[in-house]
Design an enzyme around this catalytic site. Structure first.
Site, PDB file in Angstrom:
ATOM      1  N   LYS A  94     -44.736  45.709  25.024  1.00  0.00           N
ATOM      2  CA  LYS A  94     -44.941  47.025  25.708  1.00  0.00           C
ATOM      3  C   LYS A  94     -44.315  47.935  25.381  1.00  0.00           C
ATOM      4  CE  LYS A  94     -45.776  47.710  30.005  1.00  0.00           C
ATOM      5  NZ  LYS A  94     -45.588  47.466  31.716  1.00  0.00           N
ATOM      6  N   GLY A 100     -35.380  48.486  32.585  1.00  0.00           N
ATOM      7  CA  GLY A 100     -34.962  48.832  30.993  1.00  0.00           C
ATOM      8  C   GLY A 100     -35.923  49.509  30.275  1.00  0.00           C
ATOM      9  N   ASN A 150     -37.851  33.137  25.791  1.00  0.00           N
ATOM     10  CA  ASN A 150     -37.909  34.357  26.907  1.00  0.00           C
ATOM     11  C   ASN A 150     -39.258  35.028  26.416  1.00  0.00           C
ATOM     12  OD1 ASN A 150     -37.194  36.121  29.107  1.00  0.00           O
ATOM     13  ND2 ASN A 150     -34.800  35.877  27.874  1.00  0.00           N
ATOM     14  N   ASN A 193     -41.196  36.929  29.166  1.00  0.00           N
ATOM     15  CA  ASN A 193     -40.756  37.508  29.493  1.00  0.00           C
ATOM     16  C   ASN A 193     -40.752  38.740  28.929  1.00  0.00           C
ATOM     17  OD1 ASN A 193     -42.621  36.839  31.517  1.00  0.00           O
ATOM     18  ND2 ASN A 193     -41.011  36.149  32.950  1.00  0.00           N
ATOM     19  N   TYR A 199     -40.805  43.540  25.057  1.00  0.00           N
ATOM     20  CA  TYR A 199     -40.084  44.785  23.941  1.00  0.00           C
ATOM     21  C   TYR A 199     -41.372  45.276  23.158  1.00  0.00           C
ATOM     22  CZ  TYR A 199     -35.380  43.557  25.058  1.00  0.00           C
ATOM     23  OH  TYR A 199     -33.756  43.331  25.892  1.00  0.00           O
ATOM     24  N   ILE A 216     -29.383  44.046  27.127  1.00  0.00           N
ATOM     25  CA  ILE A 216     -30.027  44.360  28.322  1.00  0.00           C
ATOM     26  C   ILE A 216     -30.409  43.050  28.973  1.00  0.00           C
ATOM     27  CG2 ILE A 216     -31.831  45.216  29.323  1.00  0.00           C
ATOM     28  CD1 ILE A 216     -32.919  46.987  27.028  1.00  0.00           C
ATOM     29  N   TYR A 217     -29.190  43.692  30.202  1.00  0.00           N
ATOM     30  CA  TYR A 217     -29.638  42.788  31.281  1.00  0.00           C
ATOM     31  C   TYR A 217     -29.474  43.292  32.367  1.00  0.00           C
ATOM     32  CZ  TYR A 217     -28.532  39.092  28.218  1.00  0.00           C
ATOM     33  OH  TYR A 217     -29.281  37.870  26.576  1.00  0.00           O
ATOM     34  N   ILE A 218     -30.152  42.632  33.789  1.00  0.00           N
ATOM     35  CA  ILE A 218     -30.533  43.315  34.967  1.00  0.00           C
ATOM     36  C   ILE A 218     -30.405  42.246  35.693  1.00  0.00           C
ATOM     37  CG2 ILE A 218     -32.060  44.150  35.471  1.00  0.00           C
ATOM     38  CD1 ILE A 218     -31.316  45.816  32.797  1.00  0.00           C
TER      39      ILE A 218
END
Length: 172
Positions: A145, A109, A136, A138, A143, A97-99
């Site tokens: 959360k 996300g 990573n 953040n 995840y 998953i990349y934004i």
């Protein structure tokens, strides 16, 4: 909240996946990797042939997120033999998953994770899992959360550099 379109990819989307894949990986990880390792990883992982073969794999699905005509991010999920680790029977892997940076904190996300969970539930799978680089923080917090919990680690290679990913799982 802004409206984003999540679209399943076909072979017509190879160039979009190549482009967004390179941009988002670079934005996310360039500061923590050497130029040589980044160049090697991007060249190998986002070549036309590599992306085409991944899209053609019946056990993988790519989704792109569009904001009007701009691709804002993407997700790749894997089933069965396409998964990056063995022995995850009856599960779905969220491999990527990349934004784009400018679209972060716009709930994209969350929408992609919910899409993966929905697909897993529709297929009567037991859990969703993924790997996230141990530094990573953040992404790890994101995840957690979403309900994911660490259950192990594996090696992820960027160029010549062996890095440790935390493996995280959400039981359904």
């Amino acid at each position: 909240m802004e409206k984003f379109l999540i679209k399943e990819c076909t072979l017509k989307d190879i160039e979009s996946i190549k482009s967004i894949g390179k941009k988002t990986f670079y934005e996310t990880f360039a500061k923590d990797n050497t130029k040589e390792d980044m160049e090697k990883y991007l060249k190998e992982s986002f070549s036309y042939e590599q992306v085409k073969s991944e899209i053609e794999n019946k056990n993988s699905i790519f989704f792109i997120v569009k904001d009007n005509d701009e691709v804002a991010g993407y997700m790749k999920i894997n089933f069965e033999g396409a998964q990056t680790e063995p022995d995850h029977n009856n599960s779905l892997e969220v491999q990527r998953i990349y934004i784009l940076e400018k679209y972060k904190r716009k709930y994209i996300g969350e929408k992609l994770i919910q899409k993966a969970i929905e697909i897993a539930k529709d297929n009567n799978l037991d859990y969703v899992w993924l790997g996230v680089w141990e530094i990573n923080i953040n992404a790890i917090k994101f995840y957690e959360k979403q309900g994911f919990k660490k259950f192990g680690t594996h090696i992820f290679i960027v160029g010549e550099d062996e890095q440790i990913d935390n493996l995280m799982k959400l039981k359904l």
